[in-house]
Enzyme design. Sequence first.
Site, short mmCIF file in Angstrom:
data_model
loop_
_atom_site.label_atom_id
_atom_site.label_comp_id
_atom_site.label_asym_id
_atom_site.label_seq_id
_atom_site.Cartn_x
_atom_site.Cartn_y
_atom_site.Cartn_z
N CYS A 138 0.89 -1.07 -0.48
CA CYS A 138 0.00 -0.50 -0.15
C CYS A 138 1.29 1.37 0.21
O CYS A 138 0.43 1.83 -0.41
CB CYS A 138 -0.73 -0.43 0.67
N ASN A 139 2.19 1.21 0.34
CA ASN A 139 2.52 2.67 0.37
C ASN A 139 3.73 3.08 -0.88
O ASN A 139 4.07 3.67 -1.04
CB ASN A 139 4.09 2.35 1.37
#
Length: 367
Positions: A138-139
């Site tokens: 997700c980053n």
Amino acid sequence: MENPPKIAGVGTSVPKTSYTQQEMIDEFGITDPRIRSVFLNGAIERRGLSLPPLLPDGTRAEETQGDLLRKHTRNGLAMAREAIEACLKDAGATLADVRYLCCVTTTGLLTPGFSALLIKELGIDVHCSRLDVVGMGCNAGLNALTAVSGWANAHPGELALMVCIEACSAAYVFDGTMRSSVVNSLFGDGSAALAVISQDGEGRPAPAGDRGPVEEPAAPPGPALLKFSSCIIPDAVGAMRYDWDDSHGKFSFYLDPEVPYVVGAHAEKALDKLLTGTGLRRSDISHWVIHSGGKKVIDSVRANLGLSRHDVRHTTGVLRDHGNMSSGSFLFSYERLRDEGVATPGEYGVFMTMGPGSTIEMALVSW
């Protein structure tokens, strides 16, 4: 940087099919009250998903890893095309203007990757430089944007394009356990594209050979990308992971229940690192674009950074309408902020994403 790269356009895409949380409960016949509570109390109303095909008896088929990989490829390409087309229209550019393509995904492994497939499918110049960022979670949108910004800064006037492609429907395991149910209640499919370009010393797009400069964006110019920072939490390396599940013969995503608190506890440290040397304080930040990681994650970040509900209105709105779309979620929030038209010249903003590592990525921007 004297003339930092700027965001020239943004575009997003979600699947044609979407489901409310109650519809998901009904589709899979979930009766366990604990799991029903996970679905219904996560501040999510609807998510774009591509569910397994229906069998004659009305139940959903069990997809093999091969089925899921084909879904990842098919749905990812379709969403990416829509997001890219919307982004280029927003930037006042065309496919012929793209000189750098960075593709981000975690929901499947392809070789060649999405960048090569999209160049072929969309007819992008075969000499386009490219990069695939795979498996960072997700980053990863901000990890990729760091590379895109660096390329754009080294090539004034040349359009760089980043596209996050997350078919989270291709990363699901349906086994009725709490581990898989937490994941299945949270993630949705989506793609988001961002166009970035640097200018010459006089603040104009620099000439790009006989092609000429890229046209001015159709929308008001986006913010400048001033600085990036990373903060990895090695002690929580296993808190978020996508690994092989022998019992199911496919990959499975795992989220530790402590993730929200680990991320929140390190948010202030990550922000301090971003602002070091800038002369800015937290109170100087007018706009926050934060990854829609989940209700508890957002609440933990809010509490630790002293943010208001208004500060994270787009983060919570994206979570409500789409769920967690992994690497591209923060761009959906940025698009809403841009469309709102409240950011004014001279204001600062922070982009923030969180994911496996465990990792917090940040970017400082200014309008």
